[in-house]
Write a protein that holds these residues in place. Structure first.
Motif, short mmCIF file in Angstrom:
data_model
loop_
_atom_site.label_atom_id
_atom_site.label_comp_id
_atom_site.label_asym_id
_atom_site.label_seq_id
_atom_site.Cartn_x
_atom_site.Cartn_y
_atom_site.Cartn_z
N LEU A 30 -2.84 6.02 8.82
CA LEU A 30 -2.08 7.03 8.10
C LEU A 30 -2.15 6.72 6.61
O LEU A 30 -1.97 5.57 6.21
N LEU A 31 -2.46 7.71 5.80
CA LEU A 31 -2.42 7.55 4.35
C LEU A 31 -1.03 7.95 3.89
O LEU A 31 -0.56 9.05 4.19
N VAL A 32 -0.35 7.04 3.19
CA VAL A 32 0.98 7.32 2.67
C VAL A 32 1.05 6.95 1.20
O VAL A 32 0.25 6.15 0.71
N LEU A 33 1.99 7.53 0.50
CA LEU A 33 2.22 7.16 -0.89
C LEU A 33 2.84 5.78 -0.94
O LEU A 33 3.50 5.33 0.01
N GLU A 34 2.66 5.10 -2.05
CA GLU A 34 3.19 3.75 -2.21
C GLU A 34 4.70 3.70 -1.97
O GLU A 34 5.23 2.73 -1.46
N SER A 35 5.39 4.77 -2.31
CA SER A 35 6.84 4.80 -2.13
C SER A 35 7.26 4.71 -0.67
O SER A 35 8.40 4.38 -0.37
N ALA A 36 6.35 4.96 0.26
CA ALA A 36 6.67 4.89 1.69
C ALA A 36 6.45 3.51 2.28
O ALA A 36 6.69 3.30 3.46
N PHE A 46 0.54 -2.28 5.72
CA PHE A 46 0.18 -1.42 4.60
C PHE A 46 -0.92 -2.09 3.78
O PHE A 46 -0.83 -3.26 3.46
N ARG A 47 -1.96 -1.32 3.44
CA ARG A 47 -3.08 -1.81 2.64
C ARG A 47 -3.38 -0.80 1.55
O ARG A 47 -3.24 0.40 1.74
N GLU A 48 -3.85 -1.30 0.39
CA GLU A 48 -4.33 -0.41 -0.66
C GLU A 48 -5.65 0.20 -0.25
O GLU A 48 -6.42 -0.40 0.49
N VAL A 49 -5.92 1.39 -0.75
CA VAL A 49 -7.22 2.02 -0.54
C VAL A 49 -8.17 1.48 -1.60
O VAL A 49 -7.84 1.46 -2.78
N HIS A 50 -9.33 1.00 -1.17
CA HIS A 50 -10.32 0.43 -2.07
C HIS A 50 -11.65 1.16 -1.92
O HIS A 50 -11.98 1.64 -0.85
N LEU A 58 -6.40 8.19 -4.97
CA LEU A 58 -6.73 9.39 -4.21
C LEU A 58 -6.17 10.61 -4.92
O LEU A 58 -5.04 10.59 -5.39
N SER A 59 -6.94 11.65 -4.97
CA SER A 59 -6.49 12.89 -5.59
C SER A 59 -5.74 13.73 -4.56
O SER A 59 -5.95 13.60 -3.36
#
Length: 94
Positions: A30-36, A46-50, A58-59
């Motif tokens: 699942l892609l989530v915003l950092e606030s989640a 949780f991992r950063e997208v690289h 991500l746009s």
């Protein structure tokens, strides 16, 4: 599956907490915003997208349908424009 092959993206009409439970149960990513990322869920990491150069951004896009009469929508979109300017119109954007 090749890098550009189409894949099936299931949609679940549930809240974020339920989606994180599905991820923890091994049902995908699942892609989530950092606030989640502040909550802890069993089995969820949780991992950063690289990309090839490191962390990436991500746009996203937001649209307002003229027929939508929700009075809170315009202030919300104004807030998005203020805090997340359209980088595609910036000089040097490619």
């Amino acid at each position: 599956m090749g890098y550009f092959d189409a894949c099936l993206l299931p949609r679940h009409d549930v809240g974020l907490d339920r989606l994180l439970i599905l991820v923890g149960a091994g049902w995908g990513i699942l892609l989530v915003l950092e606030s989640a990322t502040g909550a802890a869920y069993p089995g969820v990491i949780f991992r950063e997208v690289h990309d090839a150069e490191g962390p990436t951004r991500l746009s996203f896009r937001a649209y307002w349908r003229q027929a939508n009469g929700n009075p809170s929508l315009r202030p919300f979109l104004d807030l998005l424009r203020e805090r997340h300017p359209d980088l595609s119109t910036a000089p040097g954007a490619g």
